[in-house]
Design a protein around this motif. Sequence first.
Motif, PDB file in Angstrom:
ATOM      1  N   LYS A 161      45.646  48.610  39.405  1.00  0.00           N
ATOM      2  CA  LYS A 161      45.423  47.932  40.676  1.00  0.00           C
ATOM      3  C   LYS A 161      44.656  46.629  40.496  1.00  0.00           C
ATOM      4  O   LYS A 161      44.904  45.648  41.209  1.00  0.00           O
ATOM      5  CB  LYS A 161      44.662  48.863  41.625  1.00  0.00           C
ATOM      6  CG  LYS A 161      44.262  48.225  42.952  1.00  0.00           C
ATOM      7  CD  LYS A 161      43.386  49.145  43.771  1.00  0.00           C
ATOM      8  CE  LYS A 161      42.862  48.456  45.019  1.00  0.00           C
ATOM      9  NZ  LYS A 161      41.939  49.322  45.786  1.00  0.00           N
ATOM     10  N   GLU A 162      43.732  46.591  39.541  1.00  0.00           N
ATOM     11  CA  GLU A 162      42.908  45.409  39.342  1.00  0.00           C
ATOM     12  C   GLU A 162      43.727  44.182  38.962  1.00  0.00           C
ATOM     13  O   GLU A 162      43.295  43.037  39.170  1.00  0.00           O
ATOM     14  CB  GLU A 162      41.861  45.677  38.249  1.00  0.00           C
ATOM     15  CG  GLU A 162      40.782  46.685  38.642  1.00  0.00           C
ATOM     16  CD  GLU A 162      41.308  48.110  38.679  1.00  0.00           C
ATOM     17  OE1 GLU A 162      42.361  48.379  38.029  1.00  0.00           O
ATOM     18  OE2 GLU A 162      40.695  48.952  39.367  1.00  0.00           O
ATOM     19  N   LYS A 163      44.910  44.388  38.410  1.00  0.00           N
ATOM     20  CA  LYS A 163      45.758  43.272  38.009  1.00  0.00           C
ATOM     21  C   LYS A 163      46.873  42.991  39.016  1.00  0.00           C
ATOM     22  O   LYS A 163      47.739  42.158  38.758  1.00  0.00           O
ATOM     23  CB  LYS A 163      46.376  43.555  36.636  1.00  0.00           C
ATOM     24  CG  LYS A 163      45.355  43.658  35.505  1.00  0.00           C
ATOM     25  CD  LYS A 163      46.061  43.869  34.170  1.00  0.00           C
ATOM     26  CE  LYS A 163      45.051  43.943  33.032  1.00  0.00           C
ATOM     27  NZ  LYS A 163      45.725  44.136  31.712  1.00  0.00           N
ATOM     28  N   MET A 164      46.817  43.667  40.145  1.00  0.00           N
ATOM     29  CA  MET A 164      47.863  43.522  41.158  1.00  0.00           C
ATOM     30  C   MET A 164      47.409  42.600  42.279  1.00  0.00           C
ATOM     31  O   MET A 164      46.214  42.424  42.519  1.00  0.00           O
ATOM     32  CB  MET A 164      48.230  44.895  41.744  1.00  0.00           C
ATOM     33  CG  MET A 164      48.837  45.866  40.759  1.00  0.00           C
ATOM     34  SD  MET A 164      49.023  47.526  41.487  1.00  0.00           S
ATOM     35  CE  MET A 164      50.071  47.155  42.911  1.00  0.00           C
ATOM     36  N   ARG A 165      48.379  42.013  42.964  1.00  0.00           N
ATOM     37  CA  ARG A 165      48.140  41.266  44.190  1.00  0.00           C
ATOM     38  C   ARG A 165      48.388  42.208  45.361  1.00  0.00           C
ATOM     39  O   ARG A 165      49.450  42.823  45.457  1.00  0.00           O
ATOM     40  CB  ARG A 165      49.084  40.079  44.290  1.00  0.00           C
ATOM     41  CG  ARG A 165      48.925  39.059  43.175  1.00  0.00           C
ATOM     42  CD  ARG A 165      47.789  38.119  43.456  1.00  0.00           C
ATOM     43  NE  ARG A 165      47.750  37.015  42.514  1.00  0.00           N
ATOM     44  CZ  ARG A 165      47.018  35.929  42.676  1.00  0.00           C
ATOM     45  NH1 ARG A 165      46.263  35.805  43.762  1.00  0.00           N
ATOM     46  NH2 ARG A 165      47.007  34.970  41.773  1.00  0.00           N
TER      47      ARG A 165
END
Length: 276
Positions: free
Chosen positions: A200-204
């Motif tokens: 999730k941390e790398k998602m928009r």
Amino acid sequence: SSRRDVPPPSAISPPFAGRWPGAPGAQVAAMASLDGLDAETVFNTPCFGYTYDDLISLPGQAIPTSSEVDLATRFSRNVVISGPIAAAPMDSVCEGKMALALALAGGIGVLHCDCPPEEQARQITMVKQYQNGFIMDPYTLSQSSTLEDYYRVKDTYGVATVMITEGGSVGAKLQGIVTTRDVELVEDRTTKLGKIMTPKEKMRVAHEPISLSEAVEQLRQTKVGKLPILNDGGELVAMVSRRDLKKGNMHPLAAHDANRQLLVAAAVHPRASEKE
């Protein structure tokens, strides 16, 4: 308008003259001086009736351009379609593919009911899921699910993107996403999705409250394929897809509902009491 070059009184045949009470020469002469007759004159002048040979309809000059013409019409009291085209609920006329093609063209198809209800529901789903605004039921799995589970979802529903949540359901906290790029180089189908997912941390992501137009604009700006919509608790509540945005651009006249899903209708068999 409907108009006709009226001949002089002397050239009027008895049958035609007989339909004009009294055959008033001055009235007919006045009509002959006009460049045809408008519809109001034709249908409001005293006359016993017309035959097909009495009237010739000539189209008037089109003032607006084709881009300014609006063919939208009501299919029912609350359903508006972009074009006046509808397919009849016959097994030889309208099934899922025909209803889909008509909806993309701005019309609507009525699916026939000469099939099991499950088959009719499948065809309706095919049309409704072709294009979306907010996807309220995106496909989800959990971190403990395996690559085999991912391929099962992909083969069954034809989707290549799966959201990873706690418990593997919509309404749970979003943990990541799995796409084709995450799995294409992994051969072991027992691999846990938690090991290969994009976290999730790398998602928009976007957060509620948000309108569909705002979500689409964020999708344009972030240049991602999928935009998950989260609530204040970080739980997945919906998703917006770039693929649906492209379909909307390809078919600007498509008939759709408020959630940008295509319109489709379905016929049902009448009840026994209605047959009497």
